[in-house]
Design a protein around this motif. Structure first.
Motif, PDB file in Angstrom:
ATOM      1  N   ASN A  94       0.827  -1.201   0.000  1.00 11.83           N
ATOM      2  CA  ASN A  94       0.000   0.000   0.000  1.00 11.83           C
ATOM      3  C   ASN A  94       0.862   1.252   0.000  1.00 11.83           C
ATOM      4  OD1 ASN A  94      -2.405  -1.513   0.152  1.00 11.83           O
ATOM      5  ND2 ASN A  94      -2.173  -1.689   2.358  1.00 11.83           N
ATOM      6  N   GLN A 108      -3.495   5.777  -0.534  1.00 12.44           N
ATOM      7  CA  GLN A 108      -3.620   6.270  -1.906  1.00 12.44           C
ATOM      8  C   GLN A 108      -3.873   5.155  -2.901  1.00 12.44           C
ATOM      9  OE1 GLN A 108      -3.607   9.615  -2.804  1.00 12.44           O
ATOM     10  NE2 GLN A 108      -3.724   9.771  -0.591  1.00 12.44           N
ATOM     11  N   SER A 109      -3.111   4.064  -2.787  1.00  7.45           N
ATOM     12  CA  SER A 109      -3.188   3.034  -3.812  1.00  7.45           C
ATOM     13  C   SER A 109      -2.529   1.745  -3.329  1.00  7.45           C
ATOM     14  CB  SER A 109      -2.458   3.533  -5.071  1.00  7.45           C
ATOM     15  OG  SER A 109      -2.525   2.587  -6.102  1.00  7.45           O
ATOM     16  N   THR A 110      -2.841   0.667  -4.012  1.00  5.40           N
ATOM     17  CA  THR A 110      -2.188  -0.614  -3.796  1.00  5.40           C
ATOM     18  C   THR A 110      -1.417  -0.957  -5.059  1.00  5.40           C
ATOM     19  OG1 THR A 110      -3.910  -1.374  -2.305  1.00  5.40           O
ATOM     20  CG2 THR A 110      -2.560  -3.077  -3.326  1.00  5.40           C
TER      21      THR A 110
END
Length: 165
Positions: A94, A108-110
Protein backbone atom coordinates in the motif's frame (compact mmCIF):
# COMPACT_ATOMS: atom_id res chain seq x y z
CA UNK A 1 19.16 9.49 1.54
CA UNK A 2 21.07 12.28 -0.16
CA UNK A 3 20.57 15.83 1.00
CA UNK A 4 20.42 18.75 -1.44
CA UNK A 5 24.14 19.32 -0.78
CA UNK A 6 24.79 15.67 -1.88
CA UNK A 7 25.50 14.55 1.71
CA UNK A 8 24.48 10.91 2.18
CA UNK A 9 22.59 10.18 5.42
CA UNK A 10 21.66 6.90 7.08
CA UNK A 11 19.96 6.11 10.37
CA UNK A 12 19.29 3.42 12.94
CA UNK A 13 18.86 5.05 16.34
CA UNK A 14 21.72 7.41 15.41
CA UNK A 15 21.94 9.71 12.40
CA UNK A 16 25.10 9.26 10.32
CA UNK A 17 26.70 10.78 7.28
CA UNK A 18 28.38 8.40 4.86
CA UNK A 19 31.37 9.28 2.70
CA UNK A 20 30.67 8.19 -0.86
CA UNK A 21 34.40 8.05 -1.59
CA UNK A 22 35.69 6.06 1.40
CA UNK A 23 32.45 4.43 2.65
CA UNK A 24 33.23 5.64 6.18
CA UNK A 25 30.47 6.84 8.48
CA UNK A 26 30.40 9.76 10.87
CA UNK A 27 27.88 9.82 13.72
CA UNK A 28 25.99 13.09 13.99
CA UNK A 29 23.96 12.20 17.09
CA UNK A 30 21.29 10.08 18.71
CA UNK A 31 17.84 10.42 17.14
CA UNK A 32 16.03 9.14 20.22
CA UNK A 33 13.92 6.84 18.04
CA UNK A 34 14.74 3.68 16.08
CA UNK A 35 14.41 3.94 12.32
CA UNK A 36 11.81 1.68 10.77
CA UNK A 37 12.85 2.33 7.19
CA UNK A 38 13.82 5.10 4.84
CA UNK A 39 14.71 8.73 5.33
CA UNK A 40 13.31 11.47 3.08
CA UNK A 41 13.79 15.21 2.72
CA UNK A 42 10.68 17.33 2.21
CA UNK A 43 10.87 21.11 2.10
CA UNK A 44 14.42 21.05 3.46
CA UNK A 45 13.53 18.90 6.50
CA UNK A 46 14.63 15.30 7.04
CA UNK A 47 11.91 12.80 8.01
CA UNK A 48 12.05 9.20 9.20
CA UNK A 49 9.42 6.55 9.91
CA UNK A 50 10.18 4.96 13.28
CA UNK A 51 9.83 1.29 14.14
CA UNK A 52 7.03 2.37 16.53
CA UNK A 53 5.02 3.75 13.57
CA UNK A 54 5.66 7.44 14.17
CA UNK A 55 6.79 10.16 11.78
CA UNK A 56 9.98 11.72 13.11
CA UNK A 57 11.61 14.95 11.96
CA UNK A 58 15.40 14.64 12.30
CA UNK A 59 17.75 17.58 12.82
CA UNK A 60 20.66 17.05 10.38
CA UNK A 61 23.02 19.12 12.56
CA UNK A 62 22.45 17.35 15.90
CA UNK A 63 20.72 14.08 14.92
CA UNK A 64 17.95 14.76 17.44
CA UNK A 65 14.54 13.46 16.39
CA UNK A 66 11.23 15.15 17.12
CA UNK A 67 8.00 13.15 16.99
CA UNK A 68 5.56 14.74 14.55
CA UNK A 69 2.77 12.22 15.12
CA UNK A 70 1.45 8.71 14.69
CA UNK A 71 1.41 7.37 11.13
CA UNK A 72 -1.63 5.23 11.88
CA UNK A 73 -0.05 2.49 9.74
CA UNK A 74 2.29 -0.24 10.89
CA UNK A 75 5.54 -1.26 9.17
CA UNK A 76 6.04 1.85 7.06
CA UNK A 77 9.34 0.91 5.40
CA UNK A 78 9.54 3.36 2.53
CA UNK A 79 9.52 7.16 2.44
CA UNK A 80 10.07 9.29 -0.65
CA UNK A 81 9.04 12.48 -2.38
CA UNK A 82 8.80 13.18 -6.10
CA UNK A 83 8.52 16.95 -5.79
CA UNK A 84 10.03 17.97 -2.42
CA UNK A 85 6.50 18.81 -1.26
CA UNK A 86 4.52 15.57 -0.92
CA UNK A 87 5.80 12.78 1.32
CA UNK A 88 4.84 9.22 0.36
CA UNK A 89 5.26 6.04 2.34
CA UNK A 90 4.95 2.33 1.58
CA UNK A 91 3.66 -0.33 3.95
CA UNK A 92 3.44 -3.79 2.42
CA UNK A 93 1.71 -3.26 -0.93
CA UNK A 94 0.00 0.00 0.00
CA UNK A 95 1.10 3.54 -0.86
CA UNK A 96 0.21 6.43 1.46
CA UNK A 97 0.63 10.18 1.49
CA UNK A 98 1.95 11.42 4.82
CA UNK A 99 1.02 14.76 6.34
CA UNK A 100 4.34 16.24 7.56
CA UNK A 101 2.49 18.49 10.03
CA UNK A 102 0.55 15.73 11.82
CA UNK A 103 2.31 12.50 10.81
CA UNK A 104 -0.97 10.98 9.64
CA UNK A 105 -0.87 8.63 6.65
CA UNK A 106 -3.68 8.55 4.07
CA UNK A 107 -4.14 5.52 1.81
CA UNK A 108 -3.62 6.27 -1.91
CA UNK A 109 -3.19 3.03 -3.81
CA UNK A 110 -2.19 -0.61 -3.80
CA UNK A 111 0.51 -1.97 -6.07
CA UNK A 112 1.80 -5.41 -6.94
CA UNK A 113 5.56 -5.47 -6.25
CA UNK A 114 7.78 -7.93 -8.08
CA UNK A 115 9.13 -9.21 -4.77
CA UNK A 116 6.69 -11.11 -2.61
CA UNK A 117 5.77 -9.52 0.68
CA UNK A 118 5.82 -5.89 -0.44
CA UNK A 119 8.32 -3.11 -0.86
CA UNK A 120 11.09 -2.37 1.59
CA UNK A 121 11.92 1.03 0.24
CA UNK A 122 10.66 3.70 -2.07
CA UNK A 123 12.28 6.27 -4.30
CA UNK A 124 11.36 8.54 -7.15
CA UNK A 125 13.64 9.05 -10.10
CA UNK A 126 13.71 12.79 -9.31
CA UNK A 127 15.25 12.10 -5.88
CA UNK A 128 18.27 10.62 -7.64
CA UNK A 129 18.64 13.74 -9.78
CA UNK A 130 17.37 11.99 -12.92
CA UNK A 131 15.77 13.99 -15.67
CA UNK A 132 13.54 13.12 -18.58
CA UNK A 133 10.31 11.21 -18.66
CA UNK A 134 10.20 8.04 -16.56
CA UNK A 135 9.40 4.88 -18.43
CA UNK A 136 10.77 6.08 -21.75
CA UNK A 137 13.43 4.14 -23.59
CA UNK A 138 15.73 5.38 -26.31
CA UNK A 139 15.11 3.23 -29.39
CA UNK A 140 17.48 3.39 -32.37
CA UNK A 141 15.93 4.74 -35.52
CA UNK A 142 15.49 2.38 -38.49
CA UNK A 143 18.19 4.30 -40.41
CA UNK A 144 20.80 3.02 -37.97
CA UNK A 145 19.82 -0.56 -38.77
CA UNK A 146 20.08 0.19 -42.51
CA UNK A 147 23.60 1.60 -42.13
CA UNK A 148 24.58 -1.41 -40.00
CA UNK A 149 23.13 -3.81 -42.58
CA UNK A 150 24.93 -2.10 -45.47
CA UNK A 151 28.17 -2.28 -43.51
CA UNK A 152 27.77 -6.00 -42.85
CA UNK A 153 26.88 -6.73 -46.48
CA UNK A 154 29.89 -4.68 -47.65
CA UNK A 155 32.17 -6.62 -45.30
CA UNK A 156 30.80 -9.88 -46.71
CA UNK A 157 31.44 -8.78 -50.31
CA UNK A 158 34.94 -7.58 -49.41
CA UNK A 159 35.74 -10.89 -47.77
CA UNK A 160 34.37 -12.86 -50.70
CA UNK A 161 36.30 -10.71 -53.16
CA UNK A 162 39.52 -11.21 -51.18
CA UNK A 163 38.93 -14.99 -51.14
CA UNK A 164 38.63 -15.04 -54.97
CA UNK A 165 42.05 -13.40 -55.47
Amino acid sequence: MFGSDRTLYMAGNTLYTVSTTSATTTAIGSIGFQSGGDLAFVGGYLYMASDSNKLIQVNVNTGLGTKIGDLGVSQMFGLATPDNATLYGVAGQNIYTINVSTGGATFQSTFNPILSGGAFGLSFYTEAGATGTPGTTVVPEPGIFAVLGIGLVSMGFARRRKANY
